[in-house]
Design a protein around this motif. Structure first.
Motif, mmCIF file in Angstrom:
data_model
loop_
_atom_site.group_PDB
_atom_site.id
_atom_site.type_symbol
_atom_site.label_atom_id
_atom_site.label_comp_id
_atom_site.label_asym_id
_atom_site.label_seq_id
_atom_site.Cartn_x
_atom_site.Cartn_y
_atom_site.Cartn_z
ATOM 1 N N THR A 122 4.997 -6.340 -13.091
ATOM 2 C CA THR A 122 5.435 -5.857 -14.402
ATOM 3 C C THR A 122 5.191 -6.912 -15.475
ATOM 4 O OG1 THR A 122 7.168 -4.572 -13.304
ATOM 5 C CG2 THR A 122 7.374 -4.877 -15.683
ATOM 6 N N ILE A 135 8.633 -7.973 -10.743
ATOM 7 C CA ILE A 135 8.723 -6.540 -11.021
ATOM 8 C C ILE A 135 10.042 -6.255 -11.736
ATOM 9 C CG2 ILE A 135 8.962 -4.261 -9.935
ATOM 10 C CD1 ILE A 135 7.152 -5.334 -7.670
ATOM 11 N N LYS A 152 3.654 -0.809 -7.074
ATOM 12 C CA LYS A 152 3.006 -2.126 -7.160
ATOM 13 C C LYS A 152 2.520 -2.577 -5.778
ATOM 14 C CE LYS A 152 4.538 -2.650 -11.512
ATOM 15 N NZ LYS A 152 3.685 -2.606 -12.707
#
Length: 424
Positions: free
Chosen positions: A51, A164, A183
């Motif tokens: 992220t 993340i 992911k």
């Protein structure tokens, strides 16, 4: 009739699919097959997802590999000022003739079929990489991982998952576990993965998928650690301890990105020389970047002018931490954001370190939040806010009352790109 430019072909590509984002790999596989599978002919691939921090981490890995004398392809998105920034061929941004040629080939091979802009331009990058000699290929995912257009390489040399957090919930899911599942889709059977600091909920998902695939993990807090000591970065992994200069990129979060890059370089077999180069030679625009020349800097006069493209709550926390660590000075934000973002989540930590916010709309972006609405979001987190018609007007407005202030332009990579264009 003159030959089309890359901008003309890119405009045509925008019309090939009604949606900007439509996650699936079917269209990508079709076009790759039509081009004789360039994804099978890439130099050793290092694939990154996460992220926050994947772009900075990629930039440091690239600096380290190049410092060791290796030639490196790199793919990243979105671009800031020019599309060419997305494709770096053996160390240099792709030229206009090379970009036009590879885009045109992909457009013709696609035959007018339905395909998103990101998908077809990613295939163009892969085609350029396959046909240009290099030692490594760095691929940054665009969104998620499992169904991202970059996720077409069966056996990369290494994968990396940076921290993340909650973002892009409309595409990836509304929990950390769901987002981590997307992911972790870049994990490949038997391929090592460097895992940056993660919430437990995300790490559990990554570890479970890795176990199913037999993918060896190098996990922060288990297989490697880092800390700052006397202004330097100390990284320890299973091959030993390294005492390194702090990364050229500013902020405590860049220390964790740098440590992940070091672990990745060591996993690839590189030593201290490459790791030092990763710290000292890295450049990555719009990540807490101090602007020092240009018309917007001139408009700021005696004020400091900074630029950052972070846009989610985790980025807001990191940015607040960076600002808190700078020498004390009145700090004023100029902010523009997209309506796909958690605006209050981004602003809440910044309210504790900023004196005011001047809201702007992002030029040319249909999903921009109107400046008036952005100002209302700021007021909801108790950050005094006004509006301005554009960034330069906001700078002049702030400096009229606070000539020696620190000004940070923030909230979106698209705004950052527009600022870099304006500032030359």
């Amino acid at each position: 009739m003159s030959a089309p430019t890359s901008d003309v072909i890119l405009d045509r590509m925008m019309a090939l699919h009604p949606k900007i984002i439509d996650l699936t790999l079917d269209r990508v596989w079709r076009l790759l097959a039509a081009l004789d599978h360039p994804e099978r002919r890439l130099p050793g691939v290092i694939h990154l997802a996460g992220t926050n921090g994947k772009g900075s981490t990629q930039a440091m890995i690239r600096a380290g590999l190049e410092g060791a004398g290796k030639s490196v392809h790199a793919y990243t998105s979105p671009h800031l000022a020019r599309f060419h920034e997305r494709i770096r061929l053996a160390g240099a941004l792709i030229s206009e003739p090379a970009l036009t040629e590879v885009l045109d080939r992909c457009y013709r091979a696609n035959g007018g079929e339905n395909i998103t802009y990101f998908e077809i331009t990613t295939v163009a990058a892969l085609l350029a990489f396959a046909e240009t000699p290099a030692d490594y290929t760095l691929l940054e995912t665009g969104l998620g991982g499992r169904l991202d257009a970059t996720n077409v390489v069966d056996q990369p040399a290494l994968t990396v998952i940076t921290p993340i957090s909650i973002d892009h919930v409309q595409f990836l899911g509304d929990t950390l576990a769901k987002i981590a599942g997307e992911k972790a889709g870049i994990l490949k059977r038997g391929v090592p993965c460097v895992v940056g600091p993660q919430p437990d909920e995300a790490l559990d998902v990554i570890e479970a998928r890795a176990a199913r695939l037999g993918a060896p993990l190098l996990v922060h807090g288990q297989h490697w650690h880092f800390h700052e000591e006397r202004g330097r970065l100390v990284v320890q992994d299973e091959t030993g301890l390294l005492d390194l200069p702090k990364p050229a990129l500013i902020g405590r979060h860049q220390m964790e990105n740098a440590a992940a890059a070091v672990v990745a370089l060591r996993a690839l077999g590189y030593g201290e020389e490459a790791c030092v180069a990763a710290m000292e030679n890295v450049t990555w625009p719009a990540r807490m970047q101090r602007l020092k020349t240009g018309p917007l800097v001139a408009a700021a006069g005696e004020a400091e002018l900074w630029l950052d493209g972070g846009h989610n709550p985790a980025a807001g926390e990191m940015l607040a931490d960076v600002l808190a660590g700078l020498p004390p000075k009145p700090t004023h934000l100029i902010c523009g954001m997209l309506n796909t973002k958690d605006v209050t989540g981004y602003m809440r930590p910044l309210a504790a370190v900023a004196d005011s916010l001047t809201a702007v709309s992002i030029p040319g972006e249909p999903n921009t939040i109107p400046a008036e609405d952005t100002a209302e979001f700021a007021q909801q987190v108790r950050l005094g806010a006004t509006t301005a018609p554009d960034v330069e007007a906001a700078i002049r407005k702030i400096t009229a009352d606070h000539p020696g202030a620190r000004i940070l332009i923030c909230g979106s990579l698209y705004l950052a790109g527009d600022v870099l264009k304006q500032n030359g």
